[in-house]
Design an enzyme around this catalytic site. Sequence first.
Site, PDB file in Angstrom:
ATOM      1  N   THR A  74      -3.424   5.296  -0.501  1.00  0.00           N
ATOM      2  CA  THR A  74      -2.203   4.535  -0.208  1.00  0.00           C
ATOM      3  C   THR A  74      -0.996   5.440   0.010  1.00  0.00           C
ATOM      4  O   THR A  74      -0.930   6.542  -0.559  1.00  0.00           O
ATOM      5  CB  THR A  74      -1.927   3.583  -1.395  1.00  0.00           C
ATOM      6  OG1 THR A  74      -0.598   3.065  -1.290  1.00  0.00           O
ATOM      7  CG2 THR A  74      -2.003   4.305  -2.732  1.00  0.00           C
ATOM      8  N   ASP A  75      -0.025   4.930   0.759  1.00  0.00           N
ATOM      9  CA  ASP A  75       1.229   5.685   0.943  1.00  0.00           C
ATOM     10  C   ASP A  75       2.055   5.747  -0.341  1.00  0.00           C
ATOM     11  O   ASP A  75       3.027   6.502  -0.412  1.00  0.00           O
ATOM     12  CB  ASP A  75       2.071   5.084   2.087  1.00  0.00           C
ATOM     13  CG  ASP A  75       2.561   3.661   1.838  1.00  0.00           C
ATOM     14  OD1 ASP A  75       2.129   3.035   0.850  1.00  0.00           O
ATOM     15  OD2 ASP A  75       3.388   3.187   2.638  1.00  0.00           O
ATOM     16  N   TYR A 108      -0.544   2.769 -11.207  1.00  0.00           N
ATOM     17  CA  TYR A 108      -1.376   2.583 -10.010  1.00  0.00           C
ATOM     18  C   TYR A 108      -1.257   3.778  -9.068  1.00  0.00           C
ATOM     19  O   TYR A 108      -2.257   4.392  -8.689  1.00  0.00           O
ATOM     20  CB  TYR A 108      -0.987   1.288  -9.287  1.00  0.00           C
ATOM     21  CG  TYR A 108      -1.574   1.195  -7.891  1.00  0.00           C
ATOM     22  CD1 TYR A 108      -2.943   1.050  -7.706  1.00  0.00           C
ATOM     23  CD2 TYR A 108      -0.758   1.286  -6.752  1.00  0.00           C
ATOM     24  CE1 TYR A 108      -3.492   0.994  -6.421  1.00  0.00           C
ATOM     25  CE2 TYR A 108      -1.301   1.222  -5.477  1.00  0.00           C
ATOM     26  CZ  TYR A 108      -2.662   1.076  -5.319  1.00  0.00           C
ATOM     27  OH  TYR A 108      -3.204   1.033  -4.062  1.00  0.00           O
ATOM     28  N   LYS A 147      -4.050   6.702  -7.988  1.00  0.00           N
ATOM     29  CA  LYS A 147      -4.510   6.940  -6.613  1.00  0.00           C
ATOM     30  C   LYS A 147      -4.278   8.400  -6.221  1.00  0.00           C
ATOM     31  O   LYS A 147      -5.144   9.030  -5.602  1.00  0.00           O
ATOM     32  CB  LYS A 147      -3.792   6.002  -5.633  1.00  0.00           C
ATOM     33  CG  LYS A 147      -4.081   4.528  -5.807  1.00  0.00           C
ATOM     34  CD  LYS A 147      -5.539   4.132  -5.635  1.00  0.00           C
ATOM     35  CE  LYS A 147      -6.048   4.225  -4.218  1.00  0.00           C
ATOM     36  NZ  LYS A 147      -7.428   3.655  -4.096  1.00  0.00           N
TER      37      LYS A 147
HETATM   38  P1  NAD Z   1      -8.285  -5.760  -3.958  1.00  0.00           P
HETATM   39  O1  NAD Z   1      -7.649  -5.743  -5.304  1.00  0.00           O
HETATM   40  O2  NAD Z   1      -8.104  -6.940  -3.085  1.00  0.00           O
HETATM   41  O3  NAD Z   1      -9.861  -5.534  -4.102  1.00  0.00           O
HETATM   42  C1  NAD Z   1     -10.411  -4.544  -4.913  1.00  0.00           C
HETATM   43  C2  NAD Z   1     -11.915  -4.771  -4.977  1.00  0.00           C
HETATM   44  O4  NAD Z   1     -12.479  -3.694  -5.745  1.00  0.00           O
HETATM   45  C3  NAD Z   1     -12.297  -6.065  -5.661  1.00  0.00           C
HETATM   46  O5  NAD Z   1     -13.321  -6.700  -4.924  1.00  0.00           O
HETATM   47  C4  NAD Z   1     -12.790  -5.628  -7.029  1.00  0.00           C
HETATM   48  O6  NAD Z   1     -13.757  -6.488  -7.579  1.00  0.00           O
HETATM   49  C5  NAD Z   1     -13.371  -4.256  -6.714  1.00  0.00           C
HETATM   50  N1  NAD Z   1     -13.397  -3.342  -7.853  1.00  0.00           N
HETATM   51  C6  NAD Z   1     -12.379  -3.017  -8.695  1.00  0.00           C
HETATM   52  N2  NAD Z   1     -12.808  -2.135  -9.613  1.00  0.00           N
HETATM   53  C7  NAD Z   1     -14.117  -1.892  -9.349  1.00  0.00           C
HETATM   54  C8  NAD Z   1     -15.103  -1.058  -9.931  1.00  0.00           C
HETATM   55  N3  NAD Z   1     -14.841  -0.323 -11.029  1.00  0.00           N
HETATM   56  N4  NAD Z   1     -16.339  -1.024  -9.383  1.00  0.00           N
HETATM   57  C9  NAD Z   1     -16.625  -1.784  -8.285  1.00  0.00           C
HETATM   58  N5  NAD Z   1     -15.738  -2.609  -7.709  1.00  0.00           N
HETATM   59  C10 NAD Z   1     -14.501  -2.661  -8.230  1.00  0.00           C
HETATM   60  O7  NAD Z   1      -7.772  -4.427  -3.255  1.00  0.00           O
HETATM   61  P2  NAD Z   1      -7.364  -4.160  -1.743  1.00  0.00           P
HETATM   62  O8  NAD Z   1      -5.963  -4.573  -1.542  1.00  0.00           O
HETATM   63  O9  NAD Z   1      -8.436  -4.691  -0.854  1.00  0.00           O
HETATM   64  O10 NAD Z   1      -7.382  -2.555  -1.715  1.00  0.00           O
HETATM   65  C11 NAD Z   1      -8.581  -1.852  -1.416  1.00  0.00           C
HETATM   66  C12 NAD Z   1      -8.285  -0.365  -1.445  1.00  0.00           C
HETATM   67  O11 NAD Z   1      -7.257  -0.069  -0.513  1.00  0.00           O
HETATM   68  C13 NAD Z   1      -7.798   0.149  -2.799  1.00  0.00           C
HETATM   69  O12 NAD Z   1      -8.366   1.415  -3.021  1.00  0.00           O
HETATM   70  C14 NAD Z   1      -6.289   0.254  -2.625  1.00  0.00           C
HETATM   71  O13 NAD Z   1      -5.745   1.250  -3.463  1.00  0.00           O
HETATM   72  C15 NAD Z   1      -6.194   0.634  -1.160  1.00  0.00           C
HETATM   73  N6  NAD Z   1      -4.949   0.249  -0.474  1.00  0.00           N
HETATM   74  C16 NAD Z   1      -4.491  -1.034  -0.554  1.00  0.00           C
HETATM   75  C17 NAD Z   1      -3.334  -1.389   0.130  1.00  0.00           C
HETATM   76  C18 NAD Z   1      -2.796  -2.804   0.108  1.00  0.00           C
HETATM   77  O14 NAD Z   1      -1.716  -3.053   0.665  1.00  0.00           O
HETATM   78  N7  NAD Z   1      -3.504  -3.769  -0.462  1.00  0.00           N
HETATM   79  C19 NAD Z   1      -2.638  -0.421   0.888  1.00  0.00           C
HETATM   80  C20 NAD Z   1      -3.150   0.879   0.938  1.00  0.00           C
HETATM   81  C21 NAD Z   1      -4.310   1.203   0.261  1.00  0.00           C
END
Ligand code: NAD
Length: 335
Positions: free
Chosen positions: A124-125, A149, A153
């Site tokens: 993430t940014d 968080y 990351k």
């Molecule tokens: P989310 O919270 O919607 O989904 C996370 C998923 O990971 C869920 O299905 C959860 O059950 C699963 N999970 C959590 N811990 C786990 C574990 N220990 N083992 C297996 N599964 C596990 O998250 P998201 O928004 O889809 O984000 C996905 C990724 O993208 C993350 O790594 C997040 O840091 C990154 N990200 C998100 C955003 C955003 O705006 N949402 C932006 C940049 C990066």
Amino acid sequence: MKLLVTGGAGFIGSAFVRLAVSGGHFSVLNVDKLTYAGNLENLASVAGNPRYRFLRGDCADAALLDNCFRDFAPDAVIHFAAESHVDRSILSPQPVFDSNLAGSFQMLEAARRHGIARYIHVSTDEVYGSIDPPQEADENYPLRTSSPYSASKAGSDLLALSYHTTYKLPVVVTRASNNYGPYQFPEKLIPLMISNALEDKPLPIYGDGMQVRDWLYVDDHCRAILALLEKGAAGEVYNIGGSRSLPNLTVVKQILAATGKPESLLKTVTDRPGHDRRYALSSRKIMEATGWAPQVPFEQGLAETIDWYRNNQTWVAHVKSGEYREYYERNYAGR
Ligand code: NAD
Ligand code: TYD
């Protein structure tokens, strides 16, 4: 090509799985713990596809990962699994450590033991912290995290890159800006404001609402990851921005206008501790390396997202029942 996807039942992971499986070139094994954020309803459209398999499991479970790598023999890993919400990370940091740091470590270890052709670590940014205008972060910008968080990351990004430097694991780290789109859990700004507006509930604005985020439509993020799967260089970091920076209040007022709801629903609440004022990202590197660029303009993506929430009230009602109510009370009561 066989992809081991972690966190594929979450918001971005499920969009990626739907795109990869329906595109026809990939077989996917989705390993997801199904935390509060994981929802198999997000994958209904691919559930019967012979190129898709699901395994409920924790990416911090070394024995389970050994079985996955041995039986499925993936060509590539896309590691999405994480605790992904800043407010929850402030209320309860332990799961953040367990999934984002210990989970990422076990994933890297499993990939090292079994070998892999490509390993994408999705980040993430937020690792760059708050950025004063007119600056924007390129991939060499210092890491300056504010929340449990973002710190988790940044830590896992560095660990992943160390596996390239030390063990020659073909790691690529991606750092995307704020995503939005269908199936996003309504704890994050855009889906929370849409679903509250549709229910005529107050829209909680942290502080003055002038914090700036760069918005990226979720499918544009997924297309960027597919581009890096093919063209990303091992050991490199790639920013993935939406090229659309807006203050929160502007976004929320657009949501009220689009849903036909009054601005009297806006409610200023106590600010988030350690709240980053502004994120800003340069995506020049991925654009030059792969030709990727975001395709969905913010107004179009927001309109489609609002329509999706309007037309999927059963999904919303399901995810907002039970645990969500407790979280909402813990995060917003008395604020
Ligand atoms: P989310 O919270 O919607 O989904 C996370 C998923 O990971 C869920 O299905 C959860 O059950 C699963 N999970 C959590 N811990 C786990 C574990 N220990 N083992 C297996 N599964 C596990 O998250 P998201 O928004 O889809 O984000 C996905 C990724 O993208 C993350 O790594 C997040 O840091 C990154 N990200 C998100 C955003 C955003 O705006 N949402 C932006 C940049 C990066
Ligand atoms: P969020 O969606 O939690 O993403 P992040 O903190 O990872 O950027 O929040 C986006 C912005 O919206 C952030 O500045 C905090 C703000 N915000 C509110 O004002 N009210 C809310 O109820 C939420 C969830 C977020």
